[in-house]
Design an enzyme around this catalytic site. Structure first.
Site, short mmCIF file in Angstrom:
data_model
loop_
_atom_site.label_atom_id
_atom_site.label_comp_id
_atom_site.label_asym_id
_atom_site.label_seq_id
_atom_site.Cartn_x
_atom_site.Cartn_y
_atom_site.Cartn_z
N SER A 22 5.85 -25.26 23.00
CA SER A 22 5.18 -25.93 24.28
C SER A 22 6.19 -27.20 24.66
CB SER A 22 3.65 -26.28 24.36
OG SER A 22 2.88 -25.48 24.20
N GLY A 92 5.74 -16.79 29.85
CA GLY A 92 4.64 -16.98 30.66
C GLY A 92 4.86 -18.50 31.21
N ARG A 120 1.57 -9.77 34.01
CA ARG A 120 0.76 -10.88 33.97
C ARG A 120 0.54 -11.45 35.36
NH1 ARG A 120 2.82 -14.19 28.87
NH2 ARG A 120 0.84 -15.50 29.36
N GLN A 168 -0.87 -24.07 31.79
CA GLN A 168 0.43 -23.76 32.66
C GLN A 168 0.17 -23.69 33.90
OE1 GLN A 168 1.01 -19.39 31.47
NE2 GLN A 168 1.86 -20.05 29.47
N ASP A 317 -4.20 -19.42 21.72
CA ASP A 317 -2.98 -18.95 21.32
C ASP A 317 -3.28 -18.63 19.58
OD1 ASP A 317 -1.70 -18.82 23.55
OD2 ASP A 317 -0.65 -20.76 23.04
N LYS A 344 -2.87 -12.13 28.43
CA LYS A 344 -1.73 -12.53 27.52
C LYS A 344 -0.47 -11.68 27.40
CE LYS A 344 -2.85 -16.78 26.57
NZ LYS A 344 -1.84 -17.96 26.73
N ARG A 348 -5.27 -9.36 24.61
CA ARG A 348 -5.39 -9.65 23.04
C ARG A 348 -6.75 -9.39 22.48
NH1 ARG A 348 -1.35 -15.12 22.65
NH2 ARG A 348 0.27 -13.78 22.47
N ARG A 391 2.05 -12.71 18.47
CA ARG A 391 0.94 -13.33 17.69
C ARG A 391 0.10 -11.93 17.05
NH1 ARG A 391 1.83 -18.46 18.51
NH2 ARG A 391 2.28 -19.15 20.66
#
Length: 433
Positions: A22, A92, A120, A168, A317, A344, A348, A391
């Site tokens: 980030s 993203g 997305r 975001q 996350d 995501k 997820r 992830r």
């Protein structure tokens, strides 16, 4: 690339975790928009962050690597017309924050990305930016990339409450509001990660934050930005994989130094401690307005918990790796109110549940979350498709280390999106029992 992992491993090591994704993204963006030269130490050279560098180079920012530092010569919010499509790859963050930044520029640009990013949703960003005066055209499919953006020099200020907390979306609006014609007010509940606000304040932006009637409120005045010297700490989202590895493997201990401890990011630590995790925090200090410190995690007997809905933005996350910890815990863990997981890099909720089931875990899908009935005895080696979600690949790999037998992670190369040397560190530091 498929990775085979022989289970029943343990780890006792000081682990070098990649720099925070980030902050790495935002350091390039702020450096490109500031006056002067920004120096970034410990930048994360992962695929997502390289997408941000490539986009800003196409927008005229001078970005080079010198002596392991990234040097950015700022454009003072006067970017150049790109001669090519801005390819955001799988990121993203790159896409959505750029939508806000490009809303302030008086030219057209087209943003695109890979097949995953093209799925997305983007209207959550474009709708409030349209209220400020920017124009957007979805070139192929409504609500999705590719998008044509046409910015405007004097945007209208906005008073906007986010329907769903999102760092975001919030960040895109803040970047746009810095060049609006008056004060903008942005609210969210609960509060999402606040790196944008902290870093922009450090760069001289006139931003005030407070809590009002339960909402987190941000007031943004038109501002210029000044160059920064930034040292990027280790990423707690990446650290979470090795923290959980130590917790679920026998006779294990992991030490992670210089890790970000921003309270909007430490939900994973707080929830693991609620589950009974042996985790210590020390050597805490402030760098560039951010709390950093050392995390020590040791083998633990975990118990199931119900995750508070207000903690979801703080762990969004980390939910796949939290689900792995829950599979080893005694009792039931419920993670709900997590609809953001549906959009995501993969859905997820579905991919985390499929991963757990492939290892023998008992788990159930909720409308916007997961229910996991933990039992170490039920878990066994498995074969897991990552669905090209970094992830999911890494969470599955951690689980594979703690069960008996050989597991296979399909399409595991996607881990490099956020953690370029993940398998080198995992298989180098962990040993067969």
């Amino acid at each position: 690339m498929n990775v085979k992992i022989e289970g029943r491993r343990k780890i006792r090591a000081k682990v070098a975790i990649p720099s925070d994704k980030s902050i790495s993204h935002r350091s390039i963006m702020i450096g490109s928009l500031a006056r002067g030269t920004t120096e970034i130490e410990n930048f994360l050279f992962a695929e997502d962050c390289l997408s941000t560098i490539n986009c800003f180079k196409k927008l005229g920012a001078e970005i080079e690597i010198k002596n392991d530092k990234v040097i950015v010569k700022g454009k003072n919010y006067s970017l150049s017309v790109p001669q090519q499509v801005l390819d955001c790859g799988n990121s993203g963050t790159t896409t959505r924050l750029l939508l806000g930044i490009l809303s302030t520029q008086e030219f057209e640009a087209v943003l695109d990305g890979d097949s995953s990013l093209r799925k997305r949703p983007m209207k959550r960003v474009t709708q409030p930016l349209s209220q400020m005066g920017a124009s957007f055209e979805f070139l192929e499919k409504e609500d999705c990339l590719p998008i044509k953006v046409k910015g405007k020099k004097n945007l209208k200020p906005i008073d906007y409450t986010l329907p769903v907390s999102s760092a975001q979306v919030k960040s895109a609006l803040i970047f746009a509001a810095l060049k609006a014609e008056g004060k903008s007010v942005i609210k969210e509940l609960p509060m999402s990660r606040d790196h944008t606000e902290l870093m922009l304040k450090s760069a001289g932006a006139d931003i005030a934050t407070c809590f009002e009637n339960g909402f987190y409120k941000i007031e943004v005045m038109p501002s210029n930005l000044e160059a920064l010297k930034i040292k990027v700490p280790s990423d707690i989202s990446s650290a979470a994989f090795f923290i959980v590895l130590a917790l679920i493997c026998e006779d294990s201990e992991v030490i992670i130094e210089n890790c970000i401890l921003n309270p909007t990011r430490t939900g994973i630590i707080d929830i693991l401690k609620q589950m009974g995790a042996d985790i210590e925090i020390g050597n805490v200090e402030i760098q560039n307005g951010e709390l950093v410190g050392t995390i020590v995690a040791r083998s633990s007997n975990l118990k199931g918990v119900v995750v508070d809905k207000n903690d979801i933005p703080r762990i969004i996350d980390e939910i796949p790796i939290l689900a792995v910890a829950a599979a080893f815990a005694d009792g039931k863990t419920i993670i709900d109110n997590a609809s953001e997981l549906r959009v995501k890099e993969s859905d997820r909720i579905k991919t985390t549940l499929e991963m757990l089931r492939n290892f023998g875990a008992e788990c159930y899908e909720l409308e916007n979350g997961l229910e996991i009935v933990g039992s170490r005895d039920n878990l066994k080696a498995g074969i897991v498709n990552s669905y090209n979600d970094h992830r999911i690949a890494m969470a599955a790999s951690i689980l594979a280390c703690a069960v008996e037998g050989e597991s296979t992670i399909l399409n595991a190369e996607c881990a490099s999106i956020s953690f370029p040397n993940f398998y080198e560190i995992l298989l180098g530091h962990s040993k067969k029992v």
